[in-house]
Design a protein around this motif. Sequence first.
Motif, mmCIF file in Angstrom:
data_model
loop_
_atom_site.group_PDB
_atom_site.id
_atom_site.type_symbol
_atom_site.label_atom_id
_atom_site.label_comp_id
_atom_site.label_asym_id
_atom_site.label_seq_id
_atom_site.Cartn_x
_atom_site.Cartn_y
_atom_site.Cartn_z
ATOM 1 N N ASP A 477 0.855 -1.195 0.000
ATOM 2 C CA ASP A 477 0.000 0.000 0.000
ATOM 3 C C ASP A 477 0.889 1.242 0.000
ATOM 4 O O ASP A 477 0.955 1.997 0.967
ATOM 5 N N ASP A 480 1.055 4.972 1.958
ATOM 6 C CA ASP A 480 0.163 5.045 3.116
ATOM 7 C C ASP A 480 0.525 6.327 3.873
ATOM 8 O O ASP A 480 1.697 6.586 4.159
ATOM 9 N N THR A 553 -7.117 -0.471 4.187
ATOM 10 C CA THR A 553 -6.797 -0.989 2.858
ATOM 11 C C THR A 553 -7.164 -2.458 2.714
ATOM 12 O O THR A 553 -7.738 -2.861 1.701
ATOM 13 N N ILE A 587 -8.055 10.226 5.405
ATOM 14 C CA ILE A 587 -7.551 9.151 4.558
ATOM 15 C C ILE A 587 -6.477 8.354 5.301
ATOM 16 O O ILE A 587 -5.597 8.924 5.952
ATOM 17 N N THR A 589 -5.287 5.329 3.568
ATOM 18 C CA THR A 589 -4.910 4.363 2.542
ATOM 19 C C THR A 589 -3.870 4.961 1.605
ATOM 20 O O THR A 589 -3.747 6.180 1.476
ATOM 21 N N THR A 594 -6.634 3.269 -1.827
ATOM 22 C CA THR A 594 -7.388 4.487 -2.132
ATOM 23 C C THR A 594 -8.377 4.328 -3.283
ATOM 24 O O THR A 594 -9.496 4.850 -3.205
ATOM 25 N N SER A 621 -6.430 14.069 3.338
ATOM 26 C CA SER A 621 -7.746 13.921 2.729
ATOM 27 C C SER A 621 -7.667 14.337 1.267
ATOM 28 O O SER A 621 -6.696 14.960 0.838
ATOM 29 N N TRP A 622 -8.739 14.011 0.529
ATOM 30 C CA TRP A 622 -8.775 14.427 -0.878
ATOM 31 C C TRP A 622 -8.914 15.948 -1.014
ATOM 32 O O TRP A 622 -8.373 16.540 -1.940
ATOM 33 N N TRP A 637 -0.346 12.780 0.267
ATOM 34 C CA TRP A 637 -1.460 13.517 0.853
ATOM 35 C C TRP A 637 -0.987 14.835 1.462
ATOM 36 O O TRP A 637 -1.736 15.802 1.509
ATOM 37 N N LEU A 659 -3.755 9.014 -6.898
ATOM 38 C CA LEU A 659 -4.680 9.177 -5.777
ATOM 39 C C LEU A 659 -5.964 9.884 -6.203
ATOM 40 O O LEU A 659 -6.898 10.005 -5.406
#
Length: 753
Positions: A477, A480, A553, A587, A589, A594, A621-622, A637, A659
Amino acid sequence: MSHAWTVRFVAPDADFEGAPLLRRRIRLDQGHGAPTSAVLRWTALGVGEVWLGGRPVTADVLTPGWSSYEWRLRYAEHDVTSLLDGEETVLAVALGNGWYRAPLGWGTRTAPYGEELAVLAELTVTFADGHQQVVGSDRDWRAGPSAVTANHLYDGQSIDARRHDPRWTEVSYDDSSWAGVHEVDVDRAVLQPYVAPPVRRISERVPERVWTSPAGRTLVDFGQNLVGWVRVSVAGEAGRTVTLRHAEVLEHGELGTRPLRGALATDRFTLSGGEDVFEPTFTFHGFRYVEVDGWPGDPDGLVEGLTAVVVSSDLRRTAHFACSDELVSQLHENVVWGMRGNFLDVPTDCPQRDERLGWTGDIAAFAPTAVRLFDVQDFLRDWLRDLALEQSHHDGMVPYVVPDLIKRMPNPPDFQPVDTTAVWSDAAVWVPWAVWQAHGDPVVLAETFDSMTAHVRRVRSKLSPNGLWDTGFQFGDWLDPDAPPEDAARAKADPSVVATACAARSARLVAEAAAVLGRTEEQAELATLAEELRASFNREYVHDGRVHSDCTTVYSLAIVFDLLDAVDREAAGTRLAELVAESGFRISTGFAGTPFIADALTSTGHVEEAYRLLLQRECPSWLYPVTMGATTIWERWDSMMPDGTINVGEMTSFNHYALGAVADWLHRVVGGLAALEPGYARLLVAPRPGGGLSWAESALDTPHGRARVRWDREGDRLTVQVTVPEGTSALVQLPGAPDQELAAGTHTVTATV
């Protein structure tokens, strides 16, 4: 089918600082009437631009792009009938290093493919009486210097306008002082026509702001992180050099160049003393900001003198999304811009630093979003040919990057030995499957089936006696958010859980592809393997609904990949929602999880948790990057920290599309427009309103025409407008309402939520 060539590659007798000009005068055969057609086929070792009769043959740039040159070199074909004028003409080519000769990679760079630039060009002219004249690259060509004094994809391009003579493409130009050329031995069996669309100038942007930094430097903001170059229109004293350095972000008020690593990203333009226009078409940069040095006159002239040229493969945009939350709408546009910048001949990881490689893990994660946002069917079919070629020369191993530069790097990366790895190597399966789902044309499955099966069979050979893929290096992952900046692979998810889950998914998808193609033996073989992997996964990793390593995940993969029985699936969905809540709806992941976490939540009944995850604004976060002014998707991120400083990790990009894979979920679940059958022969209209959104809209140009879903919520009333293309139908599933089947046309349906 490739063309039967009658000409050979030629290279200049002198290198001319890596940017030679080549030309040949051509006298058309007489006595056969006027030319009725003319076709030019050409390619290069390096990249080039071509003129006929003093006029550009095409708007394409960076031709022939980057392919696995050892086994496949693409050539372009153009109708040039309109460019023939008179009895004599000149075929002219400008060459640059491109991917073929410029040192690539990070650390110690190497010229990966060859030391000599060359061109292959063949002009076929057909006359009124049927006579054909074929002429092209041969020993009669001449070679001379250009105004380009340096060119490199990472470091930039230098142009000296004092050396430019625009007459060089014309018949009247005297090339007697130029050097000759010699033939180059290239196996023409590697030549193949383009499948992918060419690279072109897509759009332009003007400066939004010009100012002086705290250190006294002149900075320009184009308002958008983009990929391409800056066209400069300037007048000044002869010999003055204007220097442009490019970067994606600012740090402490200055150009943030540290994420570029070894890439200089600098263009230098030396003025002629007259009115000059510079355009560095043998390089490209990922940037929003430019630092300008040496500009003559008032800096205000930069607003008129600089134009950012956006460059990408020429892809038709097919999907649009918007909703009542402006940040979410901007997130979607950031995904679009990130994809546009990184789909430059190869689906790259990033466009700015000393890398820019076709990482297989990125496109494996992003493929469902890519095939929705743009028509990338031919783009990805072309890239998959290189993947299959690399794989076939590596005993079935799909490399980490395609074309495989890593095998040529003098200082190989830390992740050794290079071998089959989950997600990354799964691109051999996941990418063609996404193309098939989007377009419904089995040609992509037929073309890639041998590659797909070779990958899954190689994975089978890597399994332990317990049926798990728990050996060898795994990216897992990757990135992360809880992994340390210096070790992106140190994720919460056990890499063997991730790998075994991915192996089961790939085996199942290849079995389904075999069914589409009527390959019954392979279907049975791979369906059995998929079930065996599923059983091993449950036996070793699933206990009372808990999946080993107990993080977001692993639950996301287990749910979306359909690895669990009904009872464990429900428990896994509940546990996933708990973990998301425990994280504060931030978030948790990386690359593996993701793309799937939002679907895992919504498919197990946790719609509001998915919306809270989507709408979170705090890092990670997105939406956090959006609140920080991002206009593309970041690699990390926290590529930029809340105080405006750049992440301390060496690997930090501000334009990485992977992402952004959530955009597919935005269309399917938030917007409510999905495919029930490959190629959208039948639609699923199933919006799941939540998160306080009052409206959302998803539109898609399907193979059958424009489909559109728009929903509005007022109180407990949901109104949905649906456009169904001709020749298709739609199944409508709304909360609290019975299913409906809609025929082609425009419809309005309502429900109480």
